[in-house]
Design an enzyme around this catalytic site. Structure first.
Site, PDB file in Angstrom:
ATOM      1  N   LYS A 175       0.947  -1.392   0.049  1.00 45.93           N
ATOM      2  CA  LYS A 175      -0.142  -0.061   0.011  1.00 45.93           C
ATOM      3  C   LYS A 175       0.762   1.446   0.065  1.00 45.93           C
ATOM      4  O   LYS A 175       1.830   1.708   1.172  1.00 45.93           O
ATOM      5  CB  LYS A 175      -0.630  -0.255   1.198  1.00 45.93           C
ATOM      6  N   GLU A 250      10.641   0.608  10.125  1.00 43.21           N
ATOM      7  CA  GLU A 250      11.688   1.338   9.530  1.00 43.21           C
ATOM      8  C   GLU A 250      11.021   2.934   9.528  1.00 43.21           C
ATOM      9  O   GLU A 250      10.227   3.211   9.178  1.00 43.21           O
ATOM     10  CB  GLU A 250      11.657   1.310   8.287  1.00 43.21           C
ATOM     11  N   CYS A 284      14.118  10.757   6.874  1.00 45.75           N
ATOM     12  CA  CYS A 284      14.143  10.137   8.289  1.00 45.75           C
ATOM     13  C   CYS A 284      15.415  10.110   8.582  1.00 45.75           C
ATOM     14  O   CYS A 284      16.362  10.380   9.936  1.00 45.75           O
ATOM     15  CB  CYS A 284      14.156   8.436   8.363  1.00 45.75           C
ATOM     16  N   GLU A 380      11.146  15.020  15.338  1.00 42.79           N
ATOM     17  CA  GLU A 380      11.419  14.873  14.519  1.00 42.79           C
ATOM     18  C   GLU A 380      10.607  15.605  13.614  1.00 42.79           C
ATOM     19  O   GLU A 380       9.075  16.024  14.206  1.00 42.79           O
ATOM     20  CB  GLU A 380      10.568  13.716  13.435  1.00 42.79           C
TER      21      GLU A 380
HETATM   22  P1  NAD Z   1       3.010   7.216   8.312  1.00 43.31           P
HETATM   23  O1  NAD Z   1       3.415   6.754   9.429  1.00 43.31           O
HETATM   24  O2  NAD Z   1       2.320   8.242   8.105  1.00 43.31           O
HETATM   25  O3  NAD Z   1       2.836   7.213   6.788  1.00 43.31           O
HETATM   26  C1  NAD Z   1       3.571   5.706   6.638  1.00 43.31           C
HETATM   27  C2  NAD Z   1       2.324   4.649   5.731  1.00 43.31           C
HETATM   28  O4  NAD Z   1       1.490   4.375   6.944  1.00 43.31           O
HETATM   29  C3  NAD Z   1       1.369   5.336   5.155  1.00 43.31           C
HETATM   30  O5  NAD Z   1       0.825   4.025   3.535  1.00 43.31           O
HETATM   31  C4  NAD Z   1       0.343   5.226   5.746  1.00 43.31           C
HETATM   32  O6  NAD Z   1      -1.151   5.347   4.973  1.00 43.31           O
HETATM   33  C5  NAD Z   1       0.002   4.501   6.718  1.00 43.31           C
HETATM   34  N1  NAD Z   1      -0.365   3.801   7.727  1.00 43.31           N
HETATM   35  C6  NAD Z   1      -0.407   5.250   8.591  1.00 43.31           C
HETATM   36  N2  NAD Z   1      -0.923   4.160   9.622  1.00 43.31           N
HETATM   37  C7  NAD Z   1      -1.828   3.060   9.942  1.00 43.31           C
HETATM   38  C8  NAD Z   1      -2.452   1.927  10.322  1.00 43.31           C
HETATM   39  N3  NAD Z   1      -2.868   2.247  11.314  1.00 43.31           N
HETATM   40  N4  NAD Z   1      -2.070   0.526   9.691  1.00 43.31           N
HETATM   41  C9  NAD Z   1      -1.945   0.759   8.791  1.00 43.31           C
HETATM   42  N5  NAD Z   1      -0.957   1.278   7.953  1.00 43.31           N
HETATM   43  C10 NAD Z   1      -1.139   2.936   8.433  1.00 43.31           C
HETATM   44  O7  NAD Z   1       4.411   8.066   8.005  1.00 43.31           O
HETATM   45  P2  NAD Z   1       4.829   9.353   6.781  1.00 43.31           P
HETATM   46  O8  NAD Z   1       4.085  10.931   6.933  1.00 43.31           O
HETATM   47  O9  NAD Z   1       3.909   8.690   5.271  1.00 43.31           O
HETATM   48  O10 NAD Z   1       6.271   9.003   6.571  1.00 43.31           O
HETATM   49  C11 NAD Z   1       7.399   9.310   7.696  1.00 43.31           C
HETATM   50  C12 NAD Z   1       8.013   8.371   8.667  1.00 43.31           C
HETATM   51  O11 NAD Z   1       8.531   8.262   7.493  1.00 43.31           O
HETATM   52  C13 NAD Z   1       8.417  10.055   9.269  1.00 43.31           C
HETATM   53  O12 NAD Z   1       8.751   9.449  10.447  1.00 43.31           O
HETATM   54  C14 NAD Z   1       9.674   8.857   7.990  1.00 43.31           C
HETATM   55  O13 NAD Z   1      10.468   9.406   9.565  1.00 43.31           O
HETATM   56  C15 NAD Z   1       9.415   8.007   8.290  1.00 43.31           C
HETATM   57  N6  NAD Z   1      10.483   7.702   7.377  1.00 43.31           N
HETATM   58  C16 NAD Z   1      11.175   6.158   7.767  1.00 43.31           C
HETATM   59  C17 NAD Z   1      12.489   5.368   6.835  1.00 43.31           C
HETATM   60  C18 NAD Z   1      13.501   4.643   7.305  1.00 43.31           C
HETATM   61  O14 NAD Z   1      14.090   3.781   6.577  1.00 43.31           O
HETATM   62  N7  NAD Z   1      13.720   4.565   8.820  1.00 43.31           N
HETATM   63  C19 NAD Z   1      12.457   6.265   5.250  1.00 43.31           C
HETATM   64  C20 NAD Z   1      11.664   6.932   4.855  1.00 43.31           C
HETATM   65  C21 NAD Z   1      10.303   7.276   6.288  1.00 43.31           C
END
Ligand code: NAD
Length: 476
Positions: A175, A250, A284, A380
């Site tokens: 997704k 991650e 990140c 963050e």
């Molecule tokens: P997010 O957690 O809001 O969303 C990520 C994904 O999770 C989306 O597809 C969203 O629809 C889904 N999601 C949200 N709630 C959910 C649930 N309850 N069940 C299942 N899926 C769900 O994050 P974002 O705003 O899209 O991305 C930014 C975050 O990602 C930042 O915190 C960043 O640090 C992190 N990030 C980490 C890495 C790494 O390698 N550690 C890399 C890139 C981004």
């Protein structure tokens, strides 16, 4: 431009039956497309399709899997301009960086795992209980992997998830973020040219409904998330529901940059130009908080401020921009809120700190001098915002870095290799760079500690994360 907005299940596009979600162009705020979500039945169809496809794909030879992934890498390179068009417009990224950097990496990730599929390291068969008992290790795929991707690198994060999972013999339902679904829906058609039906399926929709339905599905064996810490917690809860699922998380980061008194300041400042501001800091691993020895704090502040003043940001299609807008109006408000609260708390806004006039979700590149306890130094921000805090002793900086809830990326800057290694070895971070920051190698693992999650992306370690080790003992 027209965009593919349908789900991809069992090798074919299918209109979503759930609510339509708007997908915007961050550079203008204009609507690009309405993307219909998958409904519960379609998520179920995607998972059961992937489960059925696993019966064959899980038994494909490493050579067969490798061949498909290598061909996908070539096809991504051949279609890189068209993929970059969609990624750039939907995620607000400078086109030239998407084409030359991110798409090149996406292809490289598929190529690397295509090779890795045939080179999984093993332990020789041996007799441990007696010479009559021969122990053998197998590494088998797990089954259906539910992958949940973020918006900051839509294609690259999808590649980090799909390539190792499929190389190991699993099947995937992925997704994309509701903010940036368009490039992955396009990529699906390329994957389908080389993979059997049902091996990779794409469902669209929000997290709390579609994401949650996917990760709680009983046929899902493992959940792989890149996202927020809060979402990581939701995944862990889902993994302990009716069935026990493996998880790979991650999550967020807040990378400390420890700058010792003898650091090469010009090299630091030039490196941070990209390491802090690439993708408007929505990364990140972004070098977002500088801990600097007080003896050079003024010099570093002045040089960073000058560098920030020379950064070029603006419309992603321009050839000269270094970063574009933030992903949404809400994300920009969040970033501006951090800076405003830092200002109210007595932080010194050395550069930037404002929302520019005009369309698009832009925010000025910003430098804030603030004490260690300030919210903006601890949380963050995920925007083009750098903080700087002076220390009296490198041990103080090490303590600050390790006190963080996060443990993803960090860097140490010193010409003294003993001092640099002494600090590096004690940092509680999955990745530490010395005298550089933000440089990745597909062959090397990337992953976090503490609230940044666990499990590795990239490298052979990632492929192994998507397998189950099994012990076979044969008596003779
Ligand atoms: P997010 O957690 O809001 O969303 C990520 C994904 O999770 C989306 O597809 C969203 O629809 C889904 N999601 C949200 N709630 C959910 C649930 N309850 N069940 C299942 N899926 C769900 O994050 P974002 O705003 O899209 O991305 C930014 C975050 O990602 C930042 O915190 C960043 O640090 C992190 N990030 C980490 C890495 C790494 O390698 N550690 C890399 C890139 C981004």
């Amino acid at each position: 431009m027209t965009y593919e907005t349908r789900l991809f299940i069992n090798g074919a596009y299918m209109a979503g039956n759930g609510p339509a979600l708007p997908s915007h162009e961050p550079a203008t705020g204009k609507l690009l497309a309405e993307v219909a979500s998958a409904d519960t039945g379609q998520v179920d169809l995607a998972v059961t399709t992937a489960h059925a496809a696993f019966a064959k794909w899980g038994k494909a030879t490493p050579k067969e899997r490798s061949r498909a992934l290598l061909r996908i890498a070539d096809a991504i390179e051949a279609r890189a301009d068209a993929l970059a068009d969609v990624e750039s417009v939907n995620a607000g990224k400078p086109w030239r960086y998407v084409k030359a950097g991110e798409l090149a990496n996406v292809a490289d990730v598929f190529r690397y795992f295509g090779t890795a599929a045939r080179n999984v390291p093993g332990t020789p068969a041996n007799g441990f209980r007696s010479s009559r008992h021969t122990s053998i290790l197998r590494r088998d795929p797990l089954g259906v992997i539910a992958s949940i991707a973020p918006w900051n690198y839509p294609l690259l994060m999808a590649a980090w998830k799909i390539a190792p999972a499929v190389a190991a013999g699993n099947t995937v339902v992925i997704k994309p973020s509701e903010n940036t679904p368009l490039s992955l829906l396009f990529l699906a058609s390329i994957l389908a040219e080389f993979l059997p039906e049902g091996v990779v399926n794409v469902v669209t929709g929000d997290g709390p409904n579609v994401g949650q339905t996917l990760i709680t599905h009983p046929l899902v064996r493992m959940i792989s998330l890149t996202g927020d810490v809060r979402t990581g917690r939701a995944v862990l809860k889902a993994a302990a529901g009716d069935s026990i699922k493996r998880t790979h998380l991650e999550l967020g980061g807040k990378a400390p940059v420890i700058v010792c008194a003898d650091a090469d300041v010009d090299n630091l400042v030039e490196t941070l130009r990209e390491a802090s501001f690439y993708n408007a800091g929505q990364d990140c691993t972004a070098a977002c908080r500088i801990f600097v020895d007080q003896s050079i704090a003024q010099e570093v502040t002045d040089k960073l401020s000058a560098m920030i003043g020379s950064l070029v940001y603006g419309a992603p299609e321009r050839d000269d921009v270094e970063f574009g807008p933030l992903i949404t109006a809400a994300q920009r408000e969040r970033v501006a809120g951090f800076v405003d609260r830092a200002r109210q708390a007595g932080g010194d806004i050395v550069a930037g700190g404002k929302t520019p006039e005009g369309a698009g979700y832009y925010y000025e590149p910003t430098l804030v001098a603030a004490p260690i306890t300030t919210e903006i130094v601890q949380k963050e921000v995920f925007g083009p915002v750098l903080t700087i805090t002076a220390f009296d002793n490198p041990e103080t900086a090490l303590g600050w870095a390790n006190a963080s809830e996060y443990g993803l990326a960090s860097s140490v800057w010193s010409r003294d290799s003993t001092l640099a290694m002494n600090l590096t070895n004690r940092l509680e971070y999955g990745v530490t760079w010395v005298n550089t920051h933000g440089v990745f190698a597909t062959e090397m693992p990337h992953g976090g500690m503490k609230n940044s999650g666990y499990g590795s992306d990239l490298s052979m370690q990632s492929l192994i994360d998507y397998t189950q080790v099994r012990h076979i003992m044969v008596a003779s």
